[in-house]
Design a protein around this motif. Structure first.
Motif, PDB file in Angstrom:
ATOM      1  N   GLY A 227       0.194  -9.829  -3.649  1.00  0.00           N
ATOM      2  CA  GLY A 227      -0.735  -8.766  -3.834  1.00  0.00           C
ATOM      3  C   GLY A 227      -1.877  -8.830  -3.158  1.00  0.00           C
ATOM      4  N   GLU A 228      -2.497 -10.072  -3.001  1.00  0.00           N
ATOM      5  CA  GLU A 228      -3.817 -10.272  -2.547  1.00  0.00           C
ATOM      6  C   GLU A 228      -3.739  -9.937  -1.152  1.00  0.00           C
ATOM      7  N   ILE A 229      -2.642 -10.287  -0.326  1.00  0.00           N
ATOM      8  CA  ILE A 229      -2.300  -9.947   1.183  1.00  0.00           C
ATOM      9  C   ILE A 229      -2.480  -8.298   1.187  1.00  0.00           C
ATOM     10  N   LEU A 230      -1.600  -7.757   0.465  1.00  0.00           N
ATOM     11  CA  LEU A 230      -1.316  -6.642   0.402  1.00  0.00           C
ATOM     12  C   LEU A 230      -2.597  -5.612   0.397  1.00  0.00           C
ATOM     13  N   LEU A 231      -3.409  -6.201  -0.765  1.00  0.00           N
ATOM     14  CA  LEU A 231      -4.739  -5.576  -0.753  1.00  0.00           C
ATOM     15  C   LEU A 231      -5.700  -5.436   0.269  1.00  0.00           C
ATOM     16  N   LYS A 232      -5.609  -6.716   0.860  1.00  0.00           N
ATOM     17  CA  LYS A 232      -6.545  -6.798   2.275  1.00  0.00           C
ATOM     18  C   LYS A 232      -6.152  -5.770   3.371  1.00  0.00           C
ATOM     19  N   ARG A 233      -4.769  -5.567   3.300  1.00  0.00           N
ATOM     20  CA  ARG A 233      -4.257  -4.514   4.478  1.00  0.00           C
ATOM     21  C   ARG A 233      -4.653  -3.101   3.899  1.00  0.00           C
ATOM     22  N   VAL A 234      -4.701  -2.958   2.678  1.00  0.00           N
ATOM     23  CA  VAL A 234      -4.911  -1.389   2.127  1.00  0.00           C
ATOM     24  C   VAL A 234      -6.578  -1.332   2.363  1.00  0.00           C
ATOM     25  N   LEU A 235      -7.263  -2.374   2.063  1.00  0.00           N
ATOM     26  CA  LEU A 235      -8.615  -2.169   2.290  1.00  0.00           C
ATOM     27  C   LEU A 235      -9.127  -2.119   3.859  1.00  0.00           C
ATOM     28  N   GLN A 236      -8.268  -2.660   4.590  1.00  0.00           N
ATOM     29  CA  GLN A 236      -8.547  -2.545   6.019  1.00  0.00           C
ATOM     30  C   GLN A 236      -8.084  -1.105   6.484  1.00  0.00           C
TER      31      GLN A 236
ATOM     32  N   PHE B  14      -4.522  -7.259 -16.974  1.00  0.00           N
ATOM     33  CA  PHE B  14      -6.071  -7.871 -16.802  1.00  0.00           C
ATOM     34  C   PHE B  14      -6.390  -8.908 -15.629  1.00  0.00           C
ATOM     35  N   LEU B  15      -5.389  -9.335 -15.144  1.00  0.00           N
ATOM     36  CA  LEU B  15      -5.726 -10.374 -14.010  1.00  0.00           C
ATOM     37  C   LEU B  15      -6.380  -9.368 -12.728  1.00  0.00           C
ATOM     38  N   LYS B  16      -7.266 -10.110 -12.115  1.00  0.00           N
ATOM     39  CA  LYS B  16      -7.884  -9.490 -11.001  1.00  0.00           C
ATOM     40  C   LYS B  16      -7.030  -9.489  -9.799  1.00  0.00           C
ATOM     41  N   LEU B  17      -6.909  -8.415  -9.014  1.00  0.00           N
ATOM     42  CA  LEU B  17      -6.519  -8.374  -7.488  1.00  0.00           C
ATOM     43  C   LEU B  17      -7.791  -7.876  -6.975  1.00  0.00           C
ATOM     44  N   GLY B  18      -8.330  -8.787  -5.862  1.00  0.00           N
ATOM     45  CA  GLY B  18      -9.809  -8.580  -5.503  1.00  0.00           C
ATOM     46  C   GLY B  18     -10.551  -8.395  -6.560  1.00  0.00           C
TER      47      GLY B  18
END
Ligand code: CTP
Ligand code: MG
Length: 231
Positions: A218-227, A24-28
Motif C-alpha cells: 500500500g505504501e508503494i502504491l500510494l507513492k505512485r498515486v501521489l506521483q 485506522f492504520l495510516k497509509l501515508g
C-alpha cells in the motif's frame, strides 16, 4: 449516471494483527478508510455514501470525517458481526433505488474509471462486479491432489466494488436473510436468485489491506498515486 456507495467499515482487522481496527492504520498521512472515502467524495457521479461502523468507533470515525472534510456521508449505520450484516444495515438505510455500489473500506486504491465502467454496466444489466484475470496457473485440488488444471481465461479474482440496481440487491439480500445464507460477497447473493452478474475488468492494484504485507504494498502504491497526481 449517479450512484450511491455503501461502505462496510465495521470489521476488526484480525488478520492485520494490529490490535485495532486496521482501517485506522495510516497509509501515508491518512487512515486507510479516509483514502477509500476520498475516492468517492471526489467522484462527481457519487451522490452519497452510507457507512457501516462499529458503535464504539463511531465518534472517532466522525472526527476523521470532519478532519478530512468528507461531506458525502449521509448515513452512518451500525455494522453487524459479519460483513454481510454490515451491508444489510447499509441497505436498510437506503430506499431511493438507483444504482448502488458496495465497496470495502479496506480497498483504498480503487480507480474512478473502473467505478464508472462498473456503475454503467450495473445500470444496464442489473449486477456487475470488478475482477482481474488470474496471473498464475490455477489448479483444482479439493483434497490436496491435483484434479485438473483450470482454464485461466475463464477464472477471475474478484474484488469490490460490486454494483447493482437497488431492487436486485434488495431482493438478493432479503432472500439470503430468509434462507439464513451467508455469502462472502454480494455477488453470491445475487447469483443464487438467478440474476446474471457481469464482470468488469479492474486493476491489480485494487488491493484489500488485509495483512501486514499489504500495508507495505500500500505504501508503494500510494507513492505512485501521489506521483501521478503531480504529473
Ligand atoms: N466488515 C464489516 N463488518 C464486519 C466485517 C467486515 O463492515 N462484521 C468490513 C471491513 O471493515 C472491511 C470489509 O468489510 O472494510 C472487508 O472485510 P475484511 O477485509 O475481512 O476486514 P476485517 O473483517 O476487518 O478483517 P479480518 O477478516 O482480518 O478480521
Ligand atoms: Mg473479515
Amino acid at each position: 449516471m449517479n450512484y450511491t456507495v455503501m461502505i462496510p467499515a465495521a470489521g476488526s482487522g484480525q488478520r492485520m494483527g494490529a490490535g485495532v481496527n486496521k482501517l485506522f492504520l495510516k497509509l501515508g498521512e491518512k487512515p486507510i478508510f479516509i483514502h477509500t472515502l476520498q475516492a468517492f467524495e471526489r467522484d462527481p457521479l457519487c451522490s452519497g455514501i452510507i457507512l457501516a461502523v462499529k458503535k464504539e468507533e463511531e465518534e472517532e470515525i466522525q472526527g476523521y470525517l470532519e478532519q478530512f472534510n468528507i461531506l458525502k456521508v449521509r448515513s452512518m449505520v451500525e455494522g453487524g458481526s459479519e460483513r454481510q450484516y454490515s451491508v444489510d444495515a447499509c441497505l436498510e438505510a437506503h430506499t431511493e433505488g438507483g444504482v448502488v455500489l458496495v465497496h470495502d473500506a479496506a480497498r483504498p486504491f480503487i480507480k474512478r474509471s473502473v467505478i464508472h465502467d462498473l456503475a454503467k454496466e450495473a445500470k444496464q444489466h442489473g449486477a456487475a462486479i470488478v475482477g482481474v484475470k488470474a496471473k498464475d496457473t490455477m489448479k483444482l485440488a479439493p483434497t490436496g491432489t491435483v484434479e485438473k488444471t483450470m482454464n485461466r481465461d475463464h477464472l477471475w479474482i474478484v474484488q469490490t466494488p460490486q454494483a447493482f440496481r437497488y431492487e436486485v440487491l434488495k431482493e438478493a439480500s432479503e432472500r439470503a436473510k430468509k434462507d439464513d445464507f451467508l455469502g462472502t460477497d454480494e455477488s453470491m447473493l445475487v447469483e443464487r436468485i438467478g440474476h446474471p452478474v457481469r464482470i468488469v475488468e479492474g486493476t491489480y492494484d485494487n488491493v484489500k489491506m488485509t495483512t501486514q504485507e499489504d500495508l507495505a504494498i500500500g505504501e508503494i502504491l500510494l507513492k505512485r498515486v501521489l506521483q501521478e497526481d503531480e504529473e
